[in-house]
Design an enzyme around this catalytic site. Structure first.
Site, PDB file in Angstrom:
ATOM      1  N   ASP A 174      -4.697  19.895 -12.846  1.00 47.03           N
ATOM      2  CA  ASP A 174      -5.015  18.648 -13.551  1.00 47.03           C
ATOM      3  C   ASP A 174      -4.401  18.768 -14.949  1.00 47.03           C
ATOM      4  O   ASP A 174      -4.795  19.617 -15.743  1.00 47.03           O
ATOM      5  CB  ASP A 174      -6.544  18.496 -13.615  1.00 47.03           C
ATOM      6  CG  ASP A 174      -6.986  17.166 -14.216  1.00 47.03           C
ATOM      7  OD1 ASP A 174      -6.292  16.666 -15.126  1.00 47.03           O
ATOM      8  OD2 ASP A 174      -8.042  16.658 -13.798  1.00 47.03           O
ATOM      9  N   TYR A 208     -13.163  19.053 -13.922  1.00 44.49           N
ATOM     10  CA  TYR A 208     -13.801  17.743 -14.063  1.00 44.49           C
ATOM     11  C   TYR A 208     -14.926  17.582 -13.034  1.00 44.49           C
ATOM     12  O   TYR A 208     -14.732  17.876 -11.847  1.00 44.49           O
ATOM     13  CB  TYR A 208     -12.716  16.674 -13.902  1.00 44.49           C
ATOM     14  CG  TYR A 208     -13.214  15.268 -13.935  1.00 44.49           C
ATOM     15  CD1 TYR A 208     -13.888  14.755 -15.043  1.00 44.49           C
ATOM     16  CD2 TYR A 208     -13.013  14.417 -12.850  1.00 44.49           C
ATOM     17  CE1 TYR A 208     -14.342  13.454 -15.064  1.00 44.49           C
ATOM     18  CE2 TYR A 208     -13.454  13.103 -12.869  1.00 44.49           C
ATOM     19  CZ  TYR A 208     -14.128  12.634 -13.983  1.00 44.49           C
ATOM     20  OH  TYR A 208     -14.577  11.338 -14.004  1.00 44.49           O
ATOM     21  N   LYS A 259      -6.202   8.076 -19.111  1.00 41.45           N
ATOM     22  CA  LYS A 259      -6.357   8.620 -20.473  1.00 41.45           C
ATOM     23  C   LYS A 259      -5.118   8.284 -21.301  1.00 41.45           C
ATOM     24  O   LYS A 259      -4.781   7.142 -21.458  1.00 41.45           O
ATOM     25  CB  LYS A 259      -6.621  10.130 -20.398  1.00 41.45           C
ATOM     26  CG  LYS A 259      -7.616  10.550 -19.307  1.00 41.45           C
ATOM     27  CD  LYS A 259      -8.962   9.897 -19.450  1.00 41.45           C
ATOM     28  CE  LYS A 259      -9.985  10.503 -18.514  1.00 41.45           C
ATOM     29  NZ  LYS A 259     -10.827   9.546 -17.823  1.00 41.45           N
ATOM     30  N   ARG A 263       0.841  -1.213   0.000  1.00 38.56           N
ATOM     31  CA  ARG A 263       0.000   0.000   0.000  1.00 38.56           C
ATOM     32  C   ARG A 263       0.876   1.262   0.000  1.00 38.56           C
ATOM     33  O   ARG A 263       0.506   2.294  -0.547  1.00 38.56           O
ATOM     34  CB  ARG A 263      -0.965   0.001   1.203  1.00 38.56           C
ATOM     35  CG  ARG A 263      -1.762   1.294   1.308  1.00 38.56           C
ATOM     36  CD  ARG A 263      -3.025   1.158   2.141  1.00 38.56           C
ATOM     37  NE  ARG A 263      -2.824   0.507   3.422  1.00 38.56           N
ATOM     38  CZ  ARG A 263      -2.231   1.054   4.477  1.00 38.56           C
ATOM     39  NH1 ARG A 263      -1.771   2.287   4.420  1.00 38.56           N
ATOM     40  NH2 ARG A 263      -2.085   0.385   5.607  1.00 38.56           N
TER      41      ARG A 263
HETATM   42  C1  PLP Z   1      -9.904  15.839 -16.700  1.00 38.80           C
HETATM   43  C2  PLP Z   1     -10.090  14.662 -15.802  1.00 38.80           C
HETATM   44  N1  PLP Z   1      -9.519  14.684 -14.597  1.00 38.80           N
HETATM   45  C3  PLP Z   1      -9.672  13.662 -13.733  1.00 38.80           C
HETATM   46  C4  PLP Z   1     -10.429  12.556 -14.059  1.00 38.80           C
HETATM   47  C5  PLP Z   1     -10.605  11.467 -13.053  1.00 38.80           C
HETATM   48  O1  PLP Z   1      -9.802  10.386 -13.363  1.00 38.80           O
HETATM   49  P1  PLP Z   1     -10.187   8.863 -13.037  1.00 38.80           P
HETATM   50  O2  PLP Z   1     -11.428   8.556 -13.796  1.00 38.80           O
HETATM   51  O3  PLP Z   1      -8.983   8.130 -13.478  1.00 38.80           O
HETATM   52  O4  PLP Z   1     -10.427   8.789 -11.566  1.00 38.80           O
HETATM   53  C6  PLP Z   1     -11.015  12.469 -15.314  1.00 38.80           C
HETATM   54  C7  PLP Z   1     -11.792  11.278 -15.717  1.00 38.80           C
HETATM   55  O5  PLP Z   1     -12.474  11.254 -16.712  1.00 38.80           O
HETATM   56  C8  PLP Z   1     -10.854  13.563 -16.210  1.00 38.80           C
HETATM   57  O6  PLP Z   1     -11.431  13.571 -17.426  1.00 38.80           O
END
Ligand code: PLP
Length: 397
Positions: free
Chosen positions: A182, A110, A207, A57
């Site tokens: 992000d 997001y 992604k 972990r």
């Molecule tokens: C811009 C963005 N940030 C964060 C996330 C969250 O990532 P995860 O789905 O891997 O938890 C996403 C998921 O679609 C995203 O599009």
């Protein structure tokens, strides 16, 4: 100095440690044993520093190899791999925010990041406020004496608004405010926010970084001091990436430069093609010179990925459905960044927050597409027949 594309292939692959294995093996072990009391004492003292694995972990050699590659790409000291992007985002936010703090989030961030702020952070007593991306060059008037953190997502992931990263970090540094960004859209290859003064970079590596639509993964990168504060919180939250998934992400990462270059070229060609279609009002792609944030994007990123939006002519729901349903190579799905092309109707986004929806420029006819690794001319032919169906349906009474 080798280029990032070269360096990432070898960084963190400690062959001596792994019997010469070219690809760091999967250490599918939840725990690690020790020969002596003294060895155990040294290991436990060093685990947070991620040098000696004791318990998976907290530390695992397969994950370490991935983390070292990401730290290198982000041009910083440390990275932490999580079992999702949300794991990385929540660890970063919980590490720095507490009751009585004020935090600013870009309004188009997001959706679940916003939900995290509105529910969990608010319940902890954090005052959450949103700013429009266009305010980013001059955020001073939004600051309060208790502002502790500014959250950016540049480009955003619906209409790709660019925030002025340097302006935000210069302001934040004068007030001792932590900045978190992000960086999922541009990836660690096309944008290195830490070189522009950002403190913490987070990714949904689900992604482009993993790139094969087969794993959910998050990454965080920061300097050594901040790592010492975030890593213990991450270990307590327990959203660590499994060794198997870490291996998959490392495998995907090796082809990131090739995939992104191909996807960028195809996205640019398709965005230009869409712009010239009579059925399309606007293509919103940061790599297009007439994209509203293009000049800033050029200053902050060395390339563009392949996720973008476009607006069709004002249309009926039936015409929109005829378009999407006729597409052969664009799967209707959420997420993005894999090998396959996708389409997502985003006309319903932020319907409950009309101001944010307007600031993002979203209307009922807005779609988001991700260009995959299919032949670009096949994709254009597919969109072309789809737009013809759209036009026929939109005209019919
Ligand atoms: C811009 C963005 N940030 C964060 C996330 C969250 O990532 P995860 O789905 O891997 O938890 C996403 C998921 O679609 C995203 O599009």
């Amino acid at each position: 100095m080798p280029s990032n594309a070269t360096a990432l292939l070898h960084q963190g692959d400690d062959r001596q440690r792994h019997h010469g294995a070219i690809s760091t093996p999967v250490y599918r072990a939840s725990l690690f044993g020790f020969e002596s009391y003294a060895d155990f004492e040294v290991a436990t003292a060093n685990e947070i520093a991620a040098k000696t694995p004791v318990y998976t972990r907290v530390c695992n050699p397969t994950r370490q190899a991935l983390e070292e590659k990401i730290a290198l790409l982000e041009k910083t000291d440390r990275a932490i791999a999580f079992s999702s992007g949300m794991g990385a985002i929540s660890a970063a936010l919980l590490a720095f925010l507490q009751q009585g703090d004020h935090a600013l989030f870009v309004s188009g961030c997001y959706g679940p990041t916003r939900q995290f702020a509105d529910t969990l952070l608010s319940a902890l007593g954090v005052e959450v406020e949103y700013y429009r991306a266009a305010e980013s060059p001059a955020l001073e008037k939004r600051l309060k004496p208790n502002t502790r953190l500014i959250y950016l997502e540049s480009p955003g992931s619906l209409t790709f608004q660019i925030q002025d990263i340097r302006a935000v970090t210069q302001l934040a540094q004068t007030r001792n405010i932590i900045t978190v960004i992000d960086n999922s859209w541009a990836t660690s290859l096309y944008q290195q926010p830490i070189t522009m003064g950002v403190d913490v970079v987070v990714h949904s590596a689900t992604k482009y970084i993993a790139g094969h639509s087969d794993v959910v993964v998050g990454l965080l990168a920061c300097n050594e001091d901040l790592y010492q504060r975030i890593k213990p919180i991450a270990a307590l939250l327990g959203a660590n990436l499994s060794p198997d998934d870490a291996w998959l992400v490392t495998r995907g990462l090796r082809t990131l430069p090739l995939r992104l270059a191909a996807q960028e070229a195809a996205a640019l060609k398709i965005a230009r093609w869409l712009q010239n279609r009579p059925e399309v009002r606007q293509a919103l792609y940061p790599g297009l010179p007439d994209f509203p944030g293009y000049a800033l994007a050029q200053k902050q990123m060395s390339g563009s990925s392949s996720l973008f939006a476009f607006k069709l002519a004002p249309s009926t729901p039936k015409a929109r459905a005829a378009f999407v349903d006729s597409l052969r190579y664009f799967t209707i799905a959420v997420s993005w960044g894999g090998f396959e092309s996708l389409i997502l109707p985003i006309g319903n986004a932020f319907k409950d927050l009309p101001d944010t929806r307007a600031a993002l420029g979203i209307d009922d006819d807005t779609f988001r597409i991700c260009i995959g690794l299919e032949d670009v001319d096949d994709l254009i032919a597919d969109l072309s027949q789809g737009l013809e169906k759209f036009q026929m349906e939109n005209k019919s009474p």
